[in-house]
Scaffold this motif. Structure first.
Motif, short mmCIF file in Angstrom:
data_model
loop_
_atom_site.label_atom_id
_atom_site.label_comp_id
_atom_site.label_asym_id
_atom_site.label_seq_id
_atom_site.Cartn_x
_atom_site.Cartn_y
_atom_site.Cartn_z
N GLN A 296 24.54 3.72 -0.46
CA GLN A 296 23.32 4.34 -0.94
C GLN A 296 22.38 3.30 -1.55
N LEU A 297 22.94 2.32 -2.24
CA LEU A 297 22.11 1.26 -2.80
C LEU A 297 21.48 0.43 -1.68
N LEU A 298 22.26 0.15 -0.64
CA LEU A 298 21.70 -0.55 0.51
C LEU A 298 20.49 0.19 1.05
N LEU A 302 17.43 -1.89 -0.59
CA LEU A 302 17.25 -3.01 0.35
C LEU A 302 16.48 -2.59 1.59
N LEU A 303 16.64 -1.32 1.99
CA LEU A 303 16.03 -0.86 3.24
C LEU A 303 15.03 0.26 3.00
N GLU A 308 20.06 6.06 6.68
CA GLU A 308 21.00 7.02 6.11
C GLU A 308 22.41 6.44 6.12
N PRO A 309 23.14 6.49 5.00
CA PRO A 309 24.52 6.00 5.01
C PRO A 309 25.31 6.64 6.15
N GLN A 366 24.26 -10.57 2.50
CA GLN A 366 24.40 -11.04 1.12
C GLN A 366 24.82 -9.89 0.21
N ALA A 367 24.27 -8.70 0.47
CA ALA A 367 24.66 -7.55 -0.35
C ALA A 367 26.13 -7.21 -0.16
#
Length: 496
Positions: A296-298, A302-303, A308-309, A366-367
């Motif tokens: 969810q943080l990604l 970031l996006l 959607e996960p 990196q994440a």
């Protein structure tokens, strides 16, 4: 311990960096009889028997017809075939050619053209299209019917037929393959007027098309590899449609000079494992990595919340997706406990990924590395040139973790499952139960039964953590305001 140039604070702040860009004065170009769309690269050929790359497919979907097509919902629909059927054992498929379809030179589309296309692709070892037809043993004609005899039962063969654009036998033989590749004769809603290398491919509407007419008189495809240039060109009015990278979306939305249209895609970006390598051969260690990923943080930071996960290796639009599996919950405490219980000695694990072609891939890598460092797993980032990575992936030579994506254009789980899961394929599952289920689903004529078998495969993948799906990608386009165009989940830019 390996250090990474990313912290949770930096990840949370990354949106601000992505938003930092220059403003463009709004200009509202009104759509007319010409529409100009960007390609992310230039095709190598306009001969569909030899080029199956995405840039060429965008042209082919406008210039050629196939026996069947896939609509915006992922369903198989008639194209040059008005209907089709199969034998009970799924080894004989019969397609009936529709009446009234013509090529751009006015000649009728016949069963001979269909046979010529398939046989040419199958018999020429340099044909990239032929790789899709390994299940075909024989093709014959019976009146207006084309009969395919397969060497195995193959339930999604009607979907496989969507991959084969039908060429004109007479034009192909008269022009030769080289000239045909410059200005092919198809039967689609548009015909090729010109191709200026490195500049433009210009299409003209074919007014005698049997199906839905093209929306515009002229379509111009222009290769623009750089995503920032694509975004700026739509805002300045030089382009009408362009695929955006996630970092370009906020600037385009804020400029007011172009609309942003989002379409959830058929592409799933995933973290893969070489499940035969040290530490990654332990399902509990893989599960730890899976739980350490804050999907969810990604998505949110970031996006730009554009994705959607993901819960499985296929997207929602593909046949075989099951809503019964949810994305893995982020649980760093449980992940850390599993890592400690494994006896992991801190050895660094390579994380390989292509350096282009995936959204924000360097930042995503990196994440992932940061998330894993938080639960005690050390990784070494290993970006590779895209073609080098692809070749290594195809050969099964990736040694640790890797980031990649799969977008089956046939919108069916069979293709990614066979490539990513079957023993001897590009994956590392080596699971006899999955192999048996793959053999079973391909021979199931009942769609519900086949969907249940594919869902069972996804359940095993989840339980064993052979892959960690990260997110279902979204295709975002910058579009001239008021333009009459609808995106598709397969990323094809089509104008009828």
């Amino acid at each position: 311990m390996t250090r990474f140039p990313l912290t949770r604070r930096a990840l949370l702040a990354s949106t601000a960096a992505i938003l930092a860009t220059f403003a463009v004065s709004p200009t509202f170009a009104q759509p007319d009889s010409t529409v100009t769309a960007a390609l992310v690269a230039e095709p190598t050929s306009l001969n569909p028997i030899y080029d199956t790359g995405l840039p060429a497919l965008n042209v082919f979907y406008n210039v050629f017809d196939q026996l069947t097509g896939i609509d915006e919902t992922g369903a198989v629909v008639p194209r040059l075939a008005s209907d089709w059927s199969h034998s009970d054992d799924l080894k004989t498929w019969t397609f009936t050619l529709r009446d009234g379809a013509t090529f751009h030179d006015g000649s009728p589309v016949t069963v001979d053209d269909v046979l010529f296309t398939y046989e040419t692709a199958m018999n020429d070892p340099t044909s990239r299209l032929g790789g899709y037809l390994s299940t075909v043993d024989d093709i014959t004609a019976d009146g207006s019917d084309i009969v395919f005899t397969l060497n195995i039962p193959y339930a999604p063969f009607d979907r496989q037929a969507t991959l084969v654009p039908i060429v004109s036998k007479s034009a192909y033989e008269q022009m030769g393959a080289e000239d045909y590749a410059r200005k092919p004769v198809g039967s689609g809603p548009y015909m090729v007027e010109s191709w200026v290398n490195g500049d433009t491919i210009t299409l003209k509407r074919y007014d005698a098309y049997w199906g839905d007419a093209g929306e515009y008189e002229t379509v111009v495809f222009q290769p623009v590899p750089d995503e920032t240039t694509r975004a700026n060109s739509v805002q300045s009015g030089d382009l009408d449609i362009a695929l955006l990278g996630p970092s370009s979306v906020p600037a385009v939305e804020g400029s007011g000079s172009a609309e942003v249209i989002d379409q959830q895609s058929n592409r799933v970006v995933y973290l893969g494992y070489n499940a035969t390598s040290a530490w990654l051969d332990d399902p509990e260690f893989r599960k730890a990595i899976d739980m350490a990923l804050d999907r969810q943080l990604l998505s949110d930071r970031l996006l730009n919340s554009a994705v959607e996960p993901a819960s499985q290796l296929v997207a929602k639009v593909s046949f075989g997706y099951t809503p019964d599996i949810a994305p893995t919950s982020y649980d760093p405490d449980a992940a850390k406990s599993l890592v400690e219980a494994s006896g992991y000695d801190g050895a660094s694990i390579p994380l390989t990924y292509p350096n282009s072609g995936l959204p924000q891939v360097d930042q995503v890598a990196q994440a992932v590395a940061f998330f894993l460092s938080e639960v005690g797993v050390n990784v070494t980032l290993d970006p590779q040139e895209a073609s080098t990575f692809s070749n290594t992936w195809f050969s099964g030579g990736l040694s640790g973790l890797y980031i990649f994506a799969f977008a089956p254009s046939v919108m069916d789980a069979d293709l990614p499952f066979n490539m990513l899961l079957r023993t001897g394929g590009q994956g590392y599952a080596n699971n006899a139960d999955i192999d048996a289920l793959l053999d079973k689903e391909i021979g199931e004529a009942d769609a519900d039964a086949r969907a249940a078998t594919l869902a069972e495969i996804s359940s095993i993948v989840t339980a064993e953590t052979y892959y960690s799906p990260l997110f279902i990608d979204t295709y975002s386009y910058a579009v001239t305001p008021g333009l009459d165009w609808t995106p598709r989940p397969d990323g094809m830019i089509v104008f009828n």
